[in-house]
Design a protein around this motif. Structure first.
Motif, short mmCIF file in Angstrom:
data_model
loop_
_atom_site.label_atom_id
_atom_site.label_comp_id
_atom_site.label_asym_id
_atom_site.label_seq_id
_atom_site.Cartn_x
_atom_site.Cartn_y
_atom_site.Cartn_z
N VAL A 10 -0.32 -1.48 -12.14
CA VAL A 10 -0.53 -0.05 -12.34
C VAL A 10 -0.41 0.22 -13.83
O VAL A 10 0.25 -0.54 -14.56
N PRO A 11 -1.03 1.28 -14.34
CA PRO A 11 -0.97 1.54 -15.77
C PRO A 11 0.31 2.25 -16.18
O PRO A 11 0.87 3.04 -15.41
N GLY A 12 0.76 1.97 -17.39
CA GLY A 12 1.83 2.74 -18.01
C GLY A 12 1.25 3.69 -19.03
O GLY A 12 0.07 3.62 -19.38
N ASN A 13 2.09 4.59 -19.54
CA ASN A 13 1.61 5.54 -20.53
C ASN A 13 1.11 4.85 -21.80
O ASN A 13 0.14 5.29 -22.43
N HIS A 14 1.73 3.73 -22.19
CA HIS A 14 1.26 2.99 -23.36
C HIS A 14 -0.11 2.39 -23.10
O HIS A 14 -0.96 2.36 -24.01
N ASP A 15 -0.34 1.89 -21.90
CA ASP A 15 -1.63 1.31 -21.56
C ASP A 15 -2.74 2.36 -21.61
O ASP A 15 -3.84 2.10 -22.10
N VAL A 16 -2.44 3.54 -21.11
CA VAL A 16 -3.43 4.63 -21.09
C VAL A 16 -3.76 5.06 -22.52
O VAL A 16 -4.92 5.33 -22.85
N LYS A 17 -2.74 5.12 -23.37
CA LYS A 17 -2.99 5.49 -24.76
C LYS A 17 -3.84 4.44 -25.46
O LYS A 17 -4.76 4.77 -26.23
N PHE A 18 -3.57 3.16 -25.20
CA PHE A 18 -4.38 2.10 -25.78
C PHE A 18 -5.81 2.15 -25.26
O PHE A 18 -6.77 1.93 -26.01
N GLN A 19 -5.97 2.45 -23.98
CA GLN A 19 -7.32 2.60 -23.43
C GLN A 19 -8.07 3.71 -24.15
O GLN A 19 -9.27 3.57 -24.45
N ARG A 20 -7.38 4.80 -24.45
CA ARG A 20 -8.03 5.90 -25.18
C ARG A 20 -8.46 5.44 -26.57
O ARG A 20 -9.51 5.83 -27.07
N TRP A 21 -7.63 4.59 -27.21
CA TRP A 21 -8.02 4.04 -28.51
C TRP A 21 -9.27 3.16 -28.36
O TRP A 21 -10.19 3.23 -29.18
N LEU A 22 -9.29 2.34 -27.32
CA LEU A 22 -10.47 1.50 -27.07
C LEU A 22 -11.71 2.34 -26.79
O LEU A 22 -12.84 1.93 -27.10
N ASP A 23 -11.50 3.52 -26.23
CA ASP A 23 -12.62 4.44 -25.97
C ASP A 23 -13.11 5.13 -27.24
O ASP A 23 -14.09 5.88 -27.19
N GLY A 24 -12.41 4.91 -28.35
CA GLY A 24 -12.79 5.55 -29.60
C GLY A 24 -12.18 6.91 -29.82
O GLY A 24 -12.57 7.64 -30.74
N LYS A 25 -11.20 7.28 -28.99
CA LYS A 25 -10.54 8.58 -29.14
C LYS A 25 -9.58 8.56 -30.33
O LYS A 25 -9.09 7.50 -30.75
N ASP A 26 -9.30 9.74 -30.86
CA ASP A 26 -8.39 9.88 -31.99
C ASP A 26 -6.96 9.95 -31.47
O ASP A 26 -6.52 10.99 -30.98
N VAL A 27 -6.25 8.84 -31.51
CA VAL A 27 -4.87 8.79 -31.04
C VAL A 27 -3.97 8.34 -32.18
O VAL A 27 -4.39 7.57 -33.06
#
Length: 278
Positions: free
Chosen positions: A100-117
């Protein structure tokens, strides 16, 4: 609210009550691949690497009949984030693990998506470790993280695993509120003196029949509270990496090889909500 097809697909991935294990539930790895390899070996799994560092592949053979379950926060803070992901992704793909994902994993996924994190709380280390990785691996990691179920409900309904926990009345459902709880737990919306979110110890009020195993908030030792167990024992902070063998309820740990990141605040359960006594 009408449930979308996407929600229905995710719910099908969450509701695995027909899977009875036995399971080995592993706490927050945070890029500590060496300790993960050591813990898997103690649990009877055989980890074998092949290929070159730039094109490494890993195979993990479990003890007969057993499967692992990862509670999330695979990335950030530790020294070997890509290898951690290779291990877990290989096991999930082979059908020998859930994650299952953790909050750190979701934030990294957003970075991989090109989001500004903001590259804080260890994300900067993950980004640096991914710089030499091939594009194909980044794409595979992005898809893997995006497809993870927000929780898994197992063993005839007797066991649930979510990163920050889950309440029994949330099981069998999907919503934005449930996703937030699974990733972040119960928060006040305020920050403490360390600048971190104030979290409440939701497990103090838990009275469910389903055993809930989770991580997210590091504790010195894994102890049962009202049929819930936090198994984040702060490996990346120099603590240990912990697993729960289910249904045996045996706790297995390996010590961290180093202090990879200094904790911002001391280990320990968060306080109960105001008006609730522990």
């Amino acid at each position: 609210m009408t449930q979308t097809n996407t929600d229905g697909d995710e719910l099908a991935r969450c509701d695995r009550r027909s899977d009875s294990g036995p399971f080995d539930i592993i706490g927050d790895v945070h890029g500590c691949a060496g300790e993960l390899e050591a813990l898997l070996a103690r649990l009877g799994y055989h980890v074998r690497w092949t290929g070159t560092p730039s094109a490494a592949e890993v195979t993990v053979v479990p003890p007969r009949g057993r499967r692992a379950v990862f509670v999330g926060d695979l990335v950030d803070r530790g020294p070997r984030v890509p290898d951690t992901l290779r291990i877990v992704m290989s096991m999930v793909e082979a059908g020998t693990a859930y994650a299952v994902p953790g909050n750190h994993d979701v934030k990294f996924q957003r970075w991989l998506d090109g989001k500004d994190v903001k590259p804080s709380h260890g994300l900067d280390r993950t980004i640096a470790q991914f710089e030499p990785e091939p594009k194909a691996f980044r794409i595979a990691v992005r898809k893997f993280l995006k497809d993870l179920p927000i929780y898994v409900w197992l063993d005839g309904g007797g066991l649930a695993v979510a990163h920050a926990g889950i309440k029994e009345d949330m099981l069998g459902r999907i919503s934005g509120e449930i996703r937030r709880f699974c990733l972040y737990g119960e928060t006040s919306g305020e920050t403490d003196k360390f600048g971190l979110p104030i979290r409440y110890h939701w497990a103090v009020e838990y009275r469910g029949h389903t055993s809930v195993v989770y991580g997210h908030t590091p504790v010195p030792d894994a102890d049962w509270v009202n049929n819930t167990l936090c198994i984040d024992t702060g490996c990346c902070f120099g603590g240990k990496l912990t697993a729960l063998r289910w249904p045996e309820r045996e706790i297995v740990s390996v010590p961290a090889a180093d202090i990879y990141t200094m904790p911002v605040r001391p280990f320990g359960h968060p306080p109960p909500r105001p008006g609730v006594t522990a």
